[in-house]
Scaffold this motif. Structure first.
Motif, PDB file in Angstrom:
ATOM      1  N   GLY A   1     -11.006   4.178 -11.346  1.00 29.51           N
ATOM      2  CA  GLY A   1     -10.055   4.158 -10.253  1.00 29.51           C
ATOM      3  C   GLY A   1     -10.703   4.620  -8.961  1.00 29.51           C
ATOM      4  N   SER A   2      -9.878   4.856  -7.969  1.00 27.53           N
ATOM      5  CA  SER A   2     -10.392   5.227  -6.667  1.00 27.53           C
ATOM      6  C   SER A   2     -10.111   6.683  -6.351  1.00 27.53           C
ATOM      7  N   GLY A   3      -9.969   7.501  -7.385  1.00 27.72           N
ATOM      8  CA  GLY A   3      -9.702   8.921  -7.179  1.00 27.72           C
ATOM      9  C   GLY A   3     -10.907   9.629  -6.601  1.00 27.72           C
ATOM     10  N   THR A   4     -10.687  10.757  -5.996  1.00 31.26           N
ATOM     11  CA  THR A   4     -11.755  11.552  -5.418  1.00 31.26           C
ATOM     12  C   THR A   4     -11.980  12.771  -6.283  1.00 31.26           C
ATOM     13  N   ARG A   5     -13.232  13.101  -6.525  1.00 32.71           N
ATOM     14  CA  ARG A   5     -13.558  14.258  -7.330  1.00 32.71           C
ATOM     15  C   ARG A   5     -14.271  15.260  -6.454  1.00 32.71           C
ATOM     16  N   ILE A   6     -13.778  16.481  -6.433  1.00 34.11           N
ATOM     17  CA  ILE A   6     -14.386  17.545  -5.651  1.00 34.11           C
ATOM     18  C   ILE A   6     -14.914  18.572  -6.632  1.00 34.11           C
ATOM     19  N   GLN A   7     -16.205  18.910  -6.487  1.00 34.53           N
ATOM     20  CA  GLN A   7     -16.815  19.846  -7.410  1.00 34.53           C
ATOM     21  C   GLN A   7     -17.773  20.727  -6.631  1.00 34.53           C
ATOM     22  N   ALA A   8     -17.710  22.042  -6.855  1.00 31.51           N
ATOM     23  CA  ALA A   8     -18.595  22.972  -6.175  1.00 31.51           C
ATOM     24  C   ALA A   8     -20.012  22.835  -6.731  1.00 31.51           C
ATOM     25  N   ASP A   9     -21.005  22.966  -5.859  1.00 34.95           N
ATOM     26  CA  ASP A   9     -22.396  22.937  -6.269  1.00 34.95           C
ATOM     27  C   ASP A   9     -22.721  24.274  -6.918  1.00 34.95           C
TER      28      ASP A   9
ATOM     29  N   VAL B   1       0.845  -1.192   0.000  1.00 36.63           N
ATOM     30  CA  VAL B   1       0.000   0.000   0.000  1.00 36.63           C
ATOM     31  C   VAL B   1       0.881   1.242   0.000  1.00 36.63           C
ATOM     32  N   GLY B   2       0.293   2.350  -0.423  1.00 35.63           N
ATOM     33  CA  GLY B   2       1.017   3.619  -0.444  1.00 35.63           C
ATOM     34  C   GLY B   2       1.291   4.118  -1.847  1.00 35.63           C
ATOM     35  N   GLY B   3       0.752   3.421  -2.850  1.00 35.38           N
ATOM     36  CA  GLY B   3       0.935   3.859  -4.230  1.00 35.38           C
ATOM     37  C   GLY B   3       0.061   5.062  -4.544  1.00 35.38           C
ATOM     38  N   ARG B   4       0.300   5.633  -5.712  1.00 32.57           N
ATOM     39  CA  ARG B   4      -0.463   6.803  -6.153  1.00 32.57           C
ATOM     40  C   ARG B   4      -1.881   6.387  -6.549  1.00 32.57           C
ATOM     41  N   ALA B   5      -2.801   7.337  -6.384  1.00 30.42           N
ATOM     42  CA  ALA B   5      -4.167   7.110  -6.848  1.00 30.42           C
ATOM     43  C   ALA B   5      -4.140   7.062  -8.369  1.00 30.42           C
ATOM     44  N   ASP B   6      -4.969   6.208  -8.915  1.00 32.09           N
ATOM     45  CA  ASP B   6      -5.035   6.104 -10.365  1.00 32.09           C
ATOM     46  C   ASP B   6      -5.594   7.387 -10.949  1.00 32.09           C
ATOM     47  N   PRO B   7      -5.137   7.767 -12.142  1.00 35.48           N
ATOM     48  CA  PRO B   7      -5.690   8.975 -12.758  1.00 35.48           C
ATOM     49  C   PRO B   7      -7.161   8.752 -13.055  1.00 35.48           C
ATOM     50  N   THR B   8      -7.946   9.791 -12.888  1.00 34.05           N
ATOM     51  CA  THR B   8      -9.370   9.663 -13.184  1.00 34.05           C
ATOM     52  C   THR B   8      -9.603  10.029 -14.631  1.00 34.05           C
TER      53      THR B   8
END
Length: 163
Positions: free
Chosen positions: A135-143, A80-87
């Motif tokens: 992938g398991s990336g997180t997406r943050i988007q303003a409402d 564990v500890g690798g980079r998040a996959d590109p989204t």
């Protein structure tokens, strides 16, 4: 192996070598950090499971951080500890009746699709945004509705302070 360059090490990858981890961690760090998950897998051969025991060694930690977690997972070693996959996002937006200012807003979100409706001086604007992520990336988007509300509060506050 300590002074081996990247070309030489890569030539060993397809040679069915079973490099031990003691040798692996004494290699030039720039060479190790340039190796892919598959190259390390082929280079270590039957010694690959030993990589898990060396995961706290600084060079191995740095190499792990350079790799995508999904590729590390394919080794089935529990690293564990690798980079998040590109989204990979492909937004599709449909907009009806775009206008200047908003008076009310509502927003609904369901499984990757966001639909918002805004009433603008008697007219209604509807937009739908659909995005797919891999992938398991997180997406943050303003409402958008909330942003418009804050903008309206700012304008009203500015007008009241000028009077």
């Amino acid at each position: 192996m300590k002074g081996a360059d990247l070309d030489y090490v890569q030539s060993l990858v397809g040679s069915n070598v079973n490099m031990d981890l003691g040798t692996f961690i004494t290699m030039d760090p720039s060479v190790v950090l340039s190796l892919t998950v598959n190259q390390v897998k082929d280079l270590l051969g039957k010694n690959l499971p030993t990589l898990k025991r060396y995961e706290n060694q600084p060079l191995v930690q740095n190499w792990i951080r350079m790799q995508y977690q999904s590729q590390l997972d394919q080794l089935n070693l529990g690293l564990v500890g690798g980079r998040a996959d590109p989204t990979n996002t492909s937004p599709a937006t449909v907009t009806n009746n775009p206008s200047a200012s908003a008076s009310a807003s509502a927003s609904t979100s369901m499984s990757g699709a966001t639909t918002s409706g805004t009433t603008i001086s008697g007219a209604t604007t509807n937009s739908t945004t659909i995005s797919t992520t891999k992938g398991s990336g997180t997406r943050i988007q303003a409402d958008a509705g909330f942003s418009l509300f804050i903008l309206m509060v700012f304008f009203v506050t500015c007008q009241h302070s000028l009077m």
